[in-house]
Scaffold this active site. Structure first.
Site, PDB file in Angstrom:
ATOM      1  N   ASP A  12       0.855  -1.184   0.000  1.00 31.43           N
ATOM      2  CA  ASP A  12       0.000   0.000   0.000  1.00 31.43           C
ATOM      3  C   ASP A  12       0.892   1.235   0.000  1.00 31.43           C
ATOM      4  O   ASP A  12       2.093   1.146   0.268  1.00 31.43           O
ATOM      5  CB  ASP A  12      -0.887  -0.011   1.250  1.00 31.43           C
ATOM      6  CG  ASP A  12      -1.804   1.212   1.331  1.00 31.43           C
ATOM      7  OD1 ASP A  12      -2.464   1.509   0.324  1.00 31.43           O
ATOM      8  OD2 ASP A  12      -1.842   1.870   2.379  1.00 31.43           O
ATOM      9  N   SER A  13       0.285   2.385  -0.232  1.00 31.30           N
ATOM     10  CA  SER A  13       1.033   3.636  -0.202  1.00 31.30           C
ATOM     11  C   SER A  13       1.469   3.986   1.214  1.00 31.30           C
ATOM     12  O   SER A  13       2.331   4.839   1.407  1.00 31.30           O
ATOM     13  CB  SER A  13       0.171   4.771  -0.766  1.00 31.30           C
ATOM     14  OG  SER A  13      -1.024   4.893  -0.016  1.00 31.30           O
ATOM     15  N   TYR A  44      -0.655   8.348  -2.595  1.00 36.36           N
ATOM     16  CA  TYR A  44      -0.690   8.041  -4.032  1.00 36.36           C
ATOM     17  C   TYR A  44      -1.878   8.721  -4.722  1.00 36.36           C
ATOM     18  O   TYR A  44      -1.869   8.930  -5.921  1.00 36.36           O
ATOM     19  CB  TYR A  44      -0.834   6.534  -4.243  1.00 36.36           C
ATOM     20  CG  TYR A  44       0.435   5.721  -4.069  1.00 36.36           C
ATOM     21  CD1 TYR A  44       1.605   6.277  -3.541  1.00 36.36           C
ATOM     22  CD2 TYR A  44       0.468   4.381  -4.435  1.00 36.36           C
ATOM     23  CE1 TYR A  44       2.749   5.528  -3.374  1.00 36.36           C
ATOM     24  CE2 TYR A  44       1.614   3.615  -4.280  1.00 36.36           C
ATOM     25  CZ  TYR A  44       2.748   4.182  -3.753  1.00 36.36           C
ATOM     26  OH  TYR A  44       3.880   3.428  -3.598  1.00 36.36           O
ATOM     27  N   GLY A  45      -2.912   9.019  -3.940  1.00 33.34           N
ATOM     28  CA  GLY A  45      -4.181   9.463  -4.522  1.00 33.34           C
ATOM     29  C   GLY A  45      -4.110  10.718  -5.367  1.00 33.34           C
ATOM     30  O   GLY A  45      -4.932  10.917  -6.260  1.00 33.34           O
ATOM     31  N   CYS A  75      -4.144  -1.088  -2.198  1.00 37.10           N
ATOM     32  CA  CYS A  75      -4.241   0.361  -2.384  1.00 37.10           C
ATOM     33  C   CYS A  75      -5.171   0.578  -3.566  1.00 37.10           C
ATOM     34  O   CYS A  75      -4.928   0.033  -4.653  1.00 37.10           O
ATOM     35  CB  CYS A  75      -2.862   0.937  -2.673  1.00 37.10           C
ATOM     36  SG  CYS A  75      -2.857   2.657  -3.223  1.00 37.10           S
ATOM     37  N   ASN A  76      -6.245   1.325  -3.350  1.00 39.63           N
ATOM     38  CA  ASN A  76      -7.212   1.540  -4.419  1.00 39.63           C
ATOM     39  C   ASN A  76      -6.609   2.275  -5.607  1.00 39.63           C
ATOM     40  O   ASN A  76      -6.872   1.945  -6.754  1.00 39.63           O
ATOM     41  CB  ASN A  76      -8.414   2.311  -3.884  1.00 39.63           C
ATOM     42  CG  ASN A  76      -9.365   1.433  -3.094  1.00 39.63           C
ATOM     43  OD1 ASN A  76     -10.324   0.900  -3.632  1.00 39.63           O
ATOM     44  ND2 ASN A  76      -9.083   1.258  -1.819  1.00 39.63           N
ATOM     45  N   THR A  77      -5.775   3.285  -5.324  1.00 40.16           N
ATOM     46  CA  THR A  77      -5.183   4.065  -6.414  1.00 40.16           C
ATOM     47  C   THR A  77      -4.253   3.201  -7.253  1.00 40.16           C
ATOM     48  O   THR A  77      -4.299   3.231  -8.486  1.00 40.16           O
ATOM     49  CB  THR A  77      -4.427   5.282  -5.858  1.00 40.16           C
ATOM     50  OG1 THR A  77      -5.288   6.026  -4.990  1.00 40.16           O
ATOM     51  CG2 THR A  77      -3.962   6.190  -6.977  1.00 40.16           C
ATOM     52  N   GLU A 154      -4.978   8.804   9.764  1.00 42.14           N
ATOM     53  CA  GLU A 154      -3.574   8.620  10.153  1.00 42.14           C
ATOM     54  C   GLU A 154      -3.235   9.373  11.442  1.00 42.14           C
ATOM     55  O   GLU A 154      -2.290   8.999  12.138  1.00 42.14           O
ATOM     56  CB  GLU A 154      -2.651   9.029   9.001  1.00 42.14           C
ATOM     57  CG  GLU A 154      -2.838   8.130   7.790  1.00 42.14           C
ATOM     58  CD  GLU A 154      -1.632   8.062   6.879  1.00 42.14           C
ATOM     59  OE1 GLU A 154      -0.695   8.848   7.061  1.00 42.14           O
ATOM     60  OE2 GLU A 154      -1.642   7.198   5.977  1.00 42.14           O
ATOM     61  N   CYS A 186     -11.237   3.319  -0.235  1.00 42.04           N
ATOM     62  CA  CYS A 186      -9.864   3.595   0.183  1.00 42.04           C
ATOM     63  C   CYS A 186      -9.622   2.725   1.403  1.00 42.04           C
ATOM     64  O   CYS A 186     -10.507   2.613   2.267  1.00 42.04           O
ATOM     65  CB  CYS A 186      -9.697   5.076   0.529  1.00 42.04           C
ATOM     66  SG  CYS A 186      -8.097   5.453   1.295  1.00 42.04           S
ATOM     67  N   THR A 187      -8.455   2.101   1.476  1.00 42.02           N
ATOM     68  CA  THR A 187      -8.234   1.127   2.551  1.00 42.02           C
ATOM     69  C   THR A 187      -8.130   1.772   3.932  1.00 42.02           C
ATOM     70  O   THR A 187      -8.179   1.070   4.941  1.00 42.02           O
ATOM     71  CB  THR A 187      -6.978   0.275   2.263  1.00 42.02           C
ATOM     72  OG1 THR A 187      -5.895   1.136   1.892  1.00 42.02           O
ATOM     73  CG2 THR A 187      -7.243  -0.714   1.148  1.00 42.02           C
ATOM     74  N   HIS A 188      -8.013   3.089   4.002  1.00 38.48           N
ATOM     75  CA  HIS A 188      -8.071   3.767   5.308  1.00 38.48           C
ATOM     76  C   HIS A 188      -9.503   3.790   5.861  1.00 38.48           C
ATOM     77  O   HIS A 188      -9.704   3.844   7.075  1.00 38.48           O
ATOM     78  CB  HIS A 188      -7.604   5.227   5.186  1.00 38.48           C
ATOM     79  CG  HIS A 188      -6.132   5.415   5.068  1.00 38.48           C
ATOM     80  ND1 HIS A 188      -5.438   5.123   3.917  1.00 38.48           N
ATOM     81  CD2 HIS A 188      -5.219   5.885   5.957  1.00 38.48           C
ATOM     82  CE1 HIS A 188      -4.152   5.416   4.101  1.00 38.48           C
ATOM     83  NE2 HIS A 188      -3.995   5.869   5.331  1.00 38.48           N
TER      84      HIS A 188
END
Length: 273
Positions: A12-13, A44-45, A75-77, A154, A186-188
């Site tokens: 992931d980013s 990354y987004g 990571c979705n992006t 975060e 988004c994985t967050h």
């Protein structure tokens, strides 16, 4: 093929992909994991397709040195921008987080109105819309970029009035449109799932691609005869974590969401790959 005891690579980013790693730990507990978080180059987004693809290639090369048997692009992006291209370049099975969530959303919606929240890159790529319309051509897919959610997560502000306020501002438009299904793209975002759910109300089904991706990984490994049948031994180093910067901050965050004890996170120079 690689031995079944080989680890699964997850990248992931930054820290968001830990929600995917957590689901893999829960759903396929015998699997070993090598996780890489690109904490030096997050987010990354907001970056271009070319840049995200170059970063993803470097990370895949690193994971190959760890002899992983499969790679999850958590990571979705990166899933939107780089996955299809890189899949053709390596002989390791790879899956992303976009398709599993899109499939479930397309099958879940009753009124055909599906919302997607994510980074600017994911929403701008219209990748969720592409996959959903393959399954349900009549679906209306409404994307909404929510760039402030990642820094709020975060900073650990998961249950904070400021997160509630931002969520209301972002999501009101989707409520007004009358969506009945919302993809946490988004994985967050699974970490603020309760906040999003509260704002959206009971009539909207939330789809968590992290959960669906772990399910798809389990299915894929099973079909290919690659599941690890051996339970871990005491003291076995099942989970290894690597980052490109800020190892202590990563470790602290990881320990707040994964209850298996992240003993260390090693910094590597990803630009060397």
């Amino acid at each position: 093929m690689k031995n079944n005891n080989a680890p699964v690579g997850v990248f992931d980013s930054g820290v968001g992909g830990l929600t995917v790693a957590r689901e893999i730990m829960r759903q396929i507990p015998n699997e070993r994991i090598v996780y890489f978080g690109d904490t030096a180059r997050v987010p990354y987004g907001s970056k271009s397709k070319e840049t995200v693809t170059r970063y993803s290639r470097q990370i895949v090369r690193f994971l190959q040195t760890q002899e992983v048997k499969a790679i999850v692009v958590a990571c979705n992006t990166a899933s939107a921008y780089a996955l299809e291209e890189i899949k053709t370049e390596v002989d390791i099975p790879m899956i992303g987080v976009v398709r599993p969530g899109a499939v479930v959303a397309a099958q879940t919606t009753s009124n055909g109105k599906i919302g997607v929240i994510g980074t600017e890159g994911t929403i701008g790529s219209r990748i969720y819309s592409h996959y959903i319309k393959e399954i349900n051509p009549e679906a209306e897919v409404i994307g909404k970029a929510c760039p402030l959610f990642v820094p709020l997560v975060e900073e650990g502000l998961w249950q904070d009035p400021v997160t509630d306020e931002i969520a209301k501002r972002y999501l009101t438009e989707l409520i007004d449109i009358g969506i009945d299904t919302l993809i946490l793209g988004c994985t967050h975002y699974p970490l603020i799932r309760s906040t999003v759910g509260r704002v959206m109300g009971d009539r909207v089904t939330l789809v968590n691609p992290a959960y669906e991706t772990a399910r798809e990984l389990k299915e894929m490994l099973g079909q290919r005869g690659m599941l690890n049948e051996e339970a871990a031994q005491l003291g076995d180093n099942r989970y290894r974590f690597y980052v490109s910067d800020a190892a202590e901050k990563f470790k602290s965050f990881a320990n707040s969401i994964i209850k298996y004890g992240i003993l260390s996170a090693k910094i590597i120079n990803i630009e060397e790959y």
